[in-house]
Structures are given as C-alpha cells and as structure tokens.
Design a protein around this motif. Structure first.
Motif, PDB file in Angstrom:
ATOM      1  N   UNK A 177      -3.165  -0.880   3.432  1.00 54.28           N
ATOM      2  CA  UNK A 177      -2.662  -0.165   2.270  1.00 54.28           C
ATOM      3  C   UNK A 177      -3.386   1.173   2.161  1.00 54.28           C
ATOM      4  N   UNK A 178      -2.629   2.192   1.757  1.00 58.28           N
ATOM      5  CA  UNK A 178      -3.198   3.525   1.550  1.00 58.28           C
ATOM      6  C   UNK A 178      -2.752   4.007   0.174  1.00 58.28           C
ATOM      7  N   UNK A 179      -3.707   4.216  -0.715  1.00 58.45           N
ATOM      8  CA  UNK A 179      -3.418   4.697  -2.062  1.00 58.45           C
ATOM      9  C   UNK A 179      -4.032   6.072  -2.265  1.00 58.45           C
ATOM     10  N   UNK A 195      -5.934   4.777  10.813  1.00 57.28           N
ATOM     11  CA  UNK A 195      -6.160   3.760   9.794  1.00 57.28           C
ATOM     12  C   UNK A 195      -6.283   2.361  10.390  1.00 57.28           C
ATOM     13  N   UNK A 196      -7.360   1.660  10.000  1.00 59.28           N
ATOM     14  CA  UNK A 196      -7.538   0.271  10.397  1.00 59.28           C
ATOM     15  C   UNK A 196      -8.051  -0.585   9.243  1.00 59.28           C
ATOM     16  N   UNK A 197      -7.944  -0.065   8.006  1.00 58.65           N
ATOM     17  CA  UNK A 197      -8.345  -0.816   6.816  1.00 58.65           C
ATOM     18  C   UNK A 197      -7.698  -0.161   5.595  1.00 58.65           C
ATOM     19  N   UNK A 198      -7.853  -0.792   4.438  1.00 59.11           N
ATOM     20  CA  UNK A 198      -7.310  -0.222   3.206  1.00 59.11           C
ATOM     21  C   UNK A 198      -8.133   0.984   2.774  1.00 59.11           C
ATOM     22  N   UNK A 199      -7.436   2.017   2.270  1.00 54.13           N
ATOM     23  CA  UNK A 199      -8.100   3.251   1.848  1.00 54.13           C
ATOM     24  C   UNK A 199      -7.602   3.639   0.459  1.00 54.13           C
ATOM     25  N   UNK A 200      -8.525   4.150  -0.362  1.00 50.71           N
ATOM     26  CA  UNK A 200      -8.177   4.651  -1.685  1.00 50.71           C
ATOM     27  C   UNK A 200      -8.738   6.072  -1.853  1.00 50.71           C
TER      28      UNK A 200
END
Length: 222
Positions: free
Chosen positions: A91-93, A62-67
């Motif tokens: 953030x990981x949602x 991970x290197x950015x927000x993920x949804x």
C-alpha cells in the motif's frame, strides 16, 4: 546538486538543489526555492513553509507499505512527481494537507507492477482545510498494466472550504494499440515495443539524474 544523506529525525532544507538518501523514516522542513530528488523506501513527513517553491521528485522501488504526509502552508508552489515500481503486495498512501492560503499543488504519480504476483493499492488524499482560500490542487495519477498484477488507485479530495480549485485525474490501462503497431512497423519486436513504452512511461516524470537507474530497473520487469 548537493547530495545529502539524511539520518537524523528532522532535517531543514533551504534554497538549492538536493539529491537525498534516506536511511530511516524522516521529517523534513523546507523553506525557499528548492528542488529535491530522492530514491528511497521510507515513510516521509514534509512541512512546506510559507512562500516555498518546491519541485519534489520521489522514486520508490516499493517492497513494503509507505506513508507520505505533506503539510502545505501559505503561498506554496509544489510540483510533486512520484514514480512507483512495485514488487509484492503493498500500500502507498500520500496525504496532501493544505493548511494555509494561496497555494498551488500538483502531484503526478506513475506506477507499474514488477511481476504477475505484485499488487499495489494507492491512496492519494488531498485535504483542503476549512477557513482557507485561493488554493489549487491537482491529482494526476496513472497506472500502467503490463502483467497480471493488480493496480488500484483511489483519488480522494476532502474540501472544507468554498474558495478552492480542486481536480483529480486517474488512468489505469495497458499498452496503447496504436503506439504498439507504430513501433512494430519500425522493426521492433512485440517485447521490444513493450519495453520501450514502459521506459517512456516511467521516465516521463523524472529528471536525468535518476533516469539511468530506472532504465536498469525496467530491464528486470517481467
């Protein structure tokens, strides 16, 4: 195992085993008995259609927000394993939306930070819709603290019906002292024992196909 490069907006997947490569945010429709392995860093929407039996393994460097959105319809069995090796402040949602009846959903999520400067905020959101019945949901979420980085995990389950079985388990902790002591009595250094425990933690929920890739990532964790 079939290897697919997913580039279009919507991809339908039927019974079989697949290794997926994502090059953009994507929506998947899944039917039948399916096993999917993926290593990617993109948003994802998954529709699990009626009577699907799905084992889903997702690895995020991970290197950015993920949804992630997962829509679950009638008579679905889902085993969802998620590994996150986080680099940076992200953030990981993941949203598990149980929209039908008689489904059994289990998510196992494991996360670590790559270095002292990395922070991760995880939200695992389960929704069990009103007028549904006989659904089961288990959120099993763990973070391993190995440096000065911050791990935050929020297990959220919103239940809008009475006929349901829903539970969540969350553990955030460092190295087990008894395990460390045992490994050092076998001749491992403190650093070597920690690397072995990290490797065990991150590979515990993934299959052989991605295990060697992840072992290489473990070597770069500070």
């Amino acid at each position: 195992m079939n290897k697919l490069s997913v580039e279009e907006d919507i991809k339908s997947i039927t019974s079989g085993e697949y290794e997926l490569e994502f090059y953009k945010n994507i929506e998947l429709n899944i039917d039948g008995n399916v096993k999917i392995s993926s290593l990617n860093n993109h948003d994802l929407k998954i529709n699990l259609n009626r009577d699907s039996i799905v084992k889903l393994e997702s690895i995020y460097l991970l290197d950015k927000n993920i949804n992630i959105d997962v829509n679950i319809y009638d008579n679905v069995v889902l085993d969802y394993n998620v590994l996150i090796i986080n680099n940076g402040k992200n953030k990981f949602n993941v949203n598990l939306n149980m929209l039908g009846n008689n489904s059994d959903v289990k998510i196992k999520l494991r996360t670590i930070n790559k270095n002292d400067e990395s922070n991760i905020d995880i939200n695992c959101n389960g929704l069990i819709e009103c007028n549904t019945k006989d659904n089961k949901l288990l959120e099993d979420l763990k973070g391993l603290i190995i440096n000065e980085g911050v791990i935050k995990i929020s297990p959220n389950i919103k239940v809008l019906t009475n006929e349901v079985e829903a539970n969540h388990l969350v553990t955030i902790g460092s190295f087990d002292k008894a395990e460390m002591f045992y490994l050092k009595t076998k001749g491992l250094s403190n650093k070597g024992a920690k690397k072995l425990l990290i490797e065990s933690f991150v590979t515990s929920i993934i299959d052989d196909i991605n295990r060697e890739k992840i072992k290489m990532e473990v070597k770069n964790i500070e």
